[in-house]
Design a protein around this motif. Structure first.
Motif, mmCIF file in Angstrom:
data_model
loop_
_atom_site.group_PDB
_atom_site.id
_atom_site.type_symbol
_atom_site.label_atom_id
_atom_site.label_comp_id
_atom_site.label_asym_id
_atom_site.label_seq_id
_atom_site.Cartn_x
_atom_site.Cartn_y
_atom_site.Cartn_z
ATOM 1 N N ALA A 137 -33.208 57.086 -1.228
ATOM 2 C CA ALA A 137 -34.850 56.930 -2.250
ATOM 3 C C ALA A 137 -35.536 58.343 -2.631
ATOM 4 O O ALA A 137 -36.524 58.404 -3.352
ATOM 5 N N ARG A 138 -34.994 59.389 -2.976
ATOM 6 C CA ARG A 138 -35.339 60.767 -3.538
ATOM 7 C C ARG A 138 -34.366 60.036 -5.312
ATOM 8 O O ARG A 138 -35.038 62.250 -5.766
ATOM 9 N N PHE A 139 -34.029 59.366 -5.390
ATOM 10 C CA PHE A 139 -33.741 59.343 -7.583
ATOM 11 C C PHE A 139 -34.439 58.193 -7.530
ATOM 12 O O PHE A 139 -35.100 57.652 -6.372
ATOM 13 N N ASP A 140 -34.320 58.228 -8.648
ATOM 14 C CA ASP A 140 -35.576 57.246 -10.322
ATOM 15 C C ASP A 140 -34.239 55.837 -10.007
ATOM 16 O O ASP A 140 -33.474 56.087 -8.829
ATOM 17 N N ALA A 141 -34.829 55.261 -10.090
ATOM 18 C CA ALA A 141 -34.743 53.773 -10.088
ATOM 19 C C ALA A 141 -33.166 53.206 -10.571
ATOM 20 O O ALA A 141 -31.959 52.817 -10.494
ATOM 21 N N ALA A 142 -33.329 54.114 -11.787
ATOM 22 C CA ALA A 142 -31.556 53.974 -12.821
ATOM 23 C C ALA A 142 -30.869 54.454 -11.551
ATOM 24 O O ALA A 142 -29.074 53.951 -11.819
ATOM 25 N N VAL A 160 -18.829 41.496 -11.061
ATOM 26 C CA VAL A 160 -20.599 42.517 -10.553
ATOM 27 C C VAL A 160 -21.959 41.021 -11.053
ATOM 28 O O VAL A 160 -21.788 41.264 -11.901
ATOM 29 N N ILE A 161 -22.727 41.035 -10.007
ATOM 30 C CA ILE A 161 -23.818 40.064 -10.990
ATOM 31 C C ILE A 161 -25.156 40.803 -10.572
ATOM 32 O O ILE A 161 -24.935 41.693 -9.815
ATOM 33 N N MET A 162 -25.605 40.652 -12.088
ATOM 34 C CA MET A 162 -26.814 41.930 -11.637
ATOM 35 C C MET A 162 -27.722 40.476 -12.501
ATOM 36 O O MET A 162 -27.954 40.357 -13.134
ATOM 37 N N ASP A 163 -29.038 40.708 -11.216
ATOM 38 C CA ASP A 163 -30.419 39.747 -11.442
ATOM 39 C C ASP A 163 -31.517 40.589 -11.799
ATOM 40 O O ASP A 163 -31.777 41.963 -11.370
ATOM 41 N N GLU A 164 -32.216 40.596 -12.765
ATOM 42 C CA GLU A 164 -33.062 41.573 -13.801
ATOM 43 C C GLU A 164 -32.899 43.033 -13.582
ATOM 44 O O GLU A 164 -33.530 43.173 -13.081
ATOM 45 N N PRO A 165 -31.999 43.321 -13.676
ATOM 46 C CA PRO A 165 -31.495 45.147 -13.009
ATOM 47 C C PRO A 165 -32.153 45.970 -14.473
ATOM 48 O O PRO A 165 -32.250 47.052 -14.014
ATOM 49 N N THR A 166 -33.006 45.522 -15.427
ATOM 50 C CA THR A 166 -33.618 46.070 -16.134
ATOM 51 C C THR A 166 -34.911 46.519 -16.100
ATOM 52 O O THR A 166 -36.501 47.306 -16.487
ATOM 53 N N GLU A 171 -37.070 53.047 -20.676
ATOM 54 C CA GLU A 171 -35.454 52.707 -22.541
ATOM 55 C C GLU A 171 -34.667 53.343 -21.990
ATOM 56 O O GLU A 171 -33.488 53.064 -22.165
ATOM 57 N N ARG A 172 -34.734 54.584 -21.643
ATOM 58 C CA ARG A 172 -33.860 56.129 -20.748
ATOM 59 C C ARG A 172 -32.623 55.891 -19.707
ATOM 60 O O ARG A 172 -31.452 55.296 -20.269
ATOM 61 N N GLU A 173 -33.580 55.273 -19.091
ATOM 62 C CA GLU A 173 -32.004 54.534 -17.737
ATOM 63 C C GLU A 173 -31.660 53.331 -18.346
ATOM 64 O O GLU A 173 -30.400 53.075 -17.788
ATOM 65 N N VAL A 174 -32.626 52.034 -18.891
ATOM 66 C CA VAL A 174 -32.575 51.505 -19.429
ATOM 67 C C VAL A 174 -30.199 51.873 -20.461
ATOM 68 O O VAL A 174 -29.789 50.824 -20.143
ATOM 69 N N LEU A 177 -28.161 52.430 -18.131
ATOM 70 C CA LEU A 177 -27.595 51.667 -16.999
ATOM 71 C C LEU A 177 -25.956 50.501 -18.582
ATOM 72 O O LEU A 177 -25.421 50.551 -17.769
ATOM 73 N N PHE A 178 -26.257 50.619 -19.392
ATOM 74 C CA PHE A 178 -25.898 49.458 -20.025
ATOM 75 C C PHE A 178 -24.423 50.704 -20.376
ATOM 76 O O PHE A 178 -23.862 49.494 -20.974
ATOM 77 N N GLU A 179 -24.760 51.855 -20.322
ATOM 78 C CA GLU A 179 -22.928 52.383 -20.700
ATOM 79 C C GLU A 179 -22.320 52.232 -19.388
ATOM 80 O O GLU A 179 -20.521 51.947 -19.695
ATOM 81 N N THR A 180 -22.947 52.374 -17.993
ATOM 82 C CA THR A 180 -22.094 51.620 -17.258
ATOM 83 C C THR A 180 -21.902 50.408 -17.297
ATOM 84 O O THR A 180 -20.087 50.614 -16.865
ATOM 85 N N ILE A 181 -22.631 49.104 -17.793
ATOM 86 C CA ILE A 181 -21.580 47.950 -18.103
ATOM 87 C C ILE A 181 -20.767 48.069 -18.619
ATOM 88 O O ILE A 181 -19.781 47.581 -18.365
ATOM 89 N N ARG A 182 -20.599 48.800 -20.508
ATOM 90 C CA ARG A 182 -20.005 49.538 -20.787
ATOM 91 C C ARG A 182 -18.393 50.048 -19.957
ATOM 92 O O ARG A 182 -17.260 49.113 -20.341
ATOM 93 N N THR A 183 -18.728 50.716 -18.885
ATOM 94 C CA THR A 183 -17.553 51.032 -18.433
ATOM 95 C C THR A 183 -17.284 50.785 -17.636
ATOM 96 O O THR A 183 -15.386 50.479 -17.468
#
Length: 501
Positions: A137-142, A160-166, A171-174, A177-183
């Protein structure tokens, strides 16, 4: 091919949700799954993950036919789902969430050191170094998204199914997330990416599957599908209806229905003035934190105004509570329909008539016949897709939930309707429908104050736009002068020192 779903059909209470739909996902592929709300995306995913049982069709995973009877079976087969509302235990630590119900043990006791090491190791693969002993709970959404993805990886997920993940990310958090998806993709994991922001789909997805009215209507490599073609497939028609919805001719000569003069309350609303004329859509624009929603709450009496004046038809008003504003002909469709709008476990009928209940009671008993007549009228008038008025509203798509909320206030016969982000979280087709509904209501004489962070919506529908910056109104732009450049220039006005637009 990792996943193949063919001929999938499903009906609820006789209403077809899916009709011979199909979906294929290759190994190490990011597949976009798009469509209007109500197109069948969620139902298809729930059938894949064992939440619903299909009526017809076949599902094959890694070449073997499967039939999951519950979510635990799909998880065991390597399918992980990360929902829009991230399903984590907020007060438990990052490590505990990653290994929830699968904690490493030593001598029958939870091995916290091993759990900590494992959590740090899997997060390191996403270049994320955080204190895994802190509550999520102490961390941001990303970061919470990363934790949910890490949990999927430790479950040896292949898909992995991602439902409206962004939806709740900046913009920074997106980008994170996208770099994580590429990983994930580099490690051989496939992703189904459910979204409606077109730029994001083209940035991260390899292919796209488009659904409409419960059917799969198109499949393509993202590079081979133009944005306009993608939208046409989603809607089944041209998008011309989303353009130039504003009233014919100027509205500046019409009587002022609502006037807000130098309104202020605390630091969020400093000096706001705006007008809404009879039969027009007056837009309210501004960057995040500009005071748009707070202004709406002041007008509606949800918060107390400390200074300034509100006038309805030229007469000063002092709304100390929403009931007073409602009695004077003001309705508010709030920004977050899930928190401040719908009552999810109540029926469509009950949700639609909540604001009207005082007028429906006779001797303390609701006049059911009159209630039924009103509900049937607005289901028909607004084109609400549902099995029956008794269906729980939580089962409807986002666009249809929004229509129920509009009907709730229209049933009170308002003179002013405030709509705060009326199309947030719904797809392009439903956006067009909602905006056309608002345009039609304004043409019939209703005064609409529309708050939107989408410049395209304001340009398409508004007869005038008031721009807020740092809690103050800084510009009013008439329809003839309205352009994207004019809106952006006004939003950049009076920026706090040291910031830039």
């Amino acid at each position: 091919m990792l996943l193949s779903m063919q001929g999938i059909s499903k009906a609820f209470a006789g209403v077809a949700a899916l009709r011979s739909a199909s979906l294929e996902v290759g190994r190490a592929e990011v597949m976009a799954l798009v469509g209007q709300n109500g197109a069948g995306k969620s139902t298809l995913i729930k059938i894949l993950t064992g939440v619903y049982r299909r009526d017809e069709g076949t599902i094959a995973l890694d070449g073997r036919e499967v039939d999951f009877a519950m979510p635990a079976e799909s998880q065991a087969a390597g399918i992980a789902t990360i929902y829009q509302e991230i399903n984590l235990a907020p007060q438990r630590s990052v490590a505990e969430n990653i290994y929830l119900s699968r904690e490493p043990r030593r001598f029958g006791m939870i091995d916290h050191a091993a759990m900590r090491r494992g959590a740090e190791a899997v997060l390191a693969t996403f270049n994320l170094a955080i204190d895994v002993d802190r509550p999520v709970a102490r961390f941001d959404a990303a970061t919470r998204q990363m934790v949910a993805i890490a949990r999927a990886v430790t479950q040896n997920a292949r898909l992995v199914i991602m439902d409206e993940p962004t939806s709740s990310l900046d913009e920074r958090e997106v980008a994170v997330l996208f770099e994580t998806i590429r990983t994930l993709k580099r490690s051989g994991v496939s992703v189904i990416f459910i979204g409606h922001r077109l730029d994001e789909l083209y940035a991260i997805c390899d292919r796209v599957t488009i659904m409409r009215d419960g059917q799969t209507v198109a499949k393509s490599a993202m590079a081979d599908m133009s944005k306009m073609d993608l939208v046409r497939h989603m809607l089944g028609k041209e998008l011309a209806a989303f353009q130039a919805m504003a009233a014919d001719g100027a509205t500046s000569d019409r009587p002022v229905r609502l006037a807000v003069e130098k309104a202020g309350a605390g630091v969020r609303v400093r000096d706001v003035s705006l007008t809404v004329r009879e039969g027009e859509i007056s837009g309210l624009a501004g960057l995040l934190g500009s005071g748009r929603t707070e202004t709406a709450r002041l007008i509606f009496g949800a918060d107390r105004m400390e200074r300034g004046t509100i006038r309805m038809d030229g007469k000063a008003r002092d709304y100390r509570e929403p009931a007073a504003a409602i009695a004077d002909g003001i309705g508010l469709v709030s920004e977050d329909r899930k928190v401040d709008g719908i009552v999810p476990d109540m029926s469509i009928r009950e949700n639609m008539t909540l604001a009207l209940l005082p007028k429906l009671r006779k001797a303390g008993i609701v006049d059911r016949a009159r209630q039924d007549e009103i509900v049937a009228r607005y289901i028909r008038a607004l084109g609400i897709k549902c099995a029956s008025p008794d269906q729980p509203i939580k089962e409807l798509s986002g666009g249809n939930q929004q229509k129920v909320l509009l009907a709730r206030w229209l049933a009170t016969d308002p003179r002013v309707l405030i709509v705060d982000e009326p199309t947030r979280g719904i797809d392009i087709g439903a956006k067009s429908e909602i905006l056309k509904l608002l345009r039609g209501l304004a043409d019939e004489g209703l005064s609409v104050l529309m708050i939107s962070s989408e410049l395209e919506e304001l340009l398409a529908a508004a007869d005038r736009v008031t721009v807020l910056s740092d809690g103050s109104s800084v510009a009013e732009i008439a329809r003839k002068d309205l352009s994207e450049a004019a809106l952006l220039a006004a939003m950049a006005h009076q920026m706090p020192q040291g910031e830039t637009a």
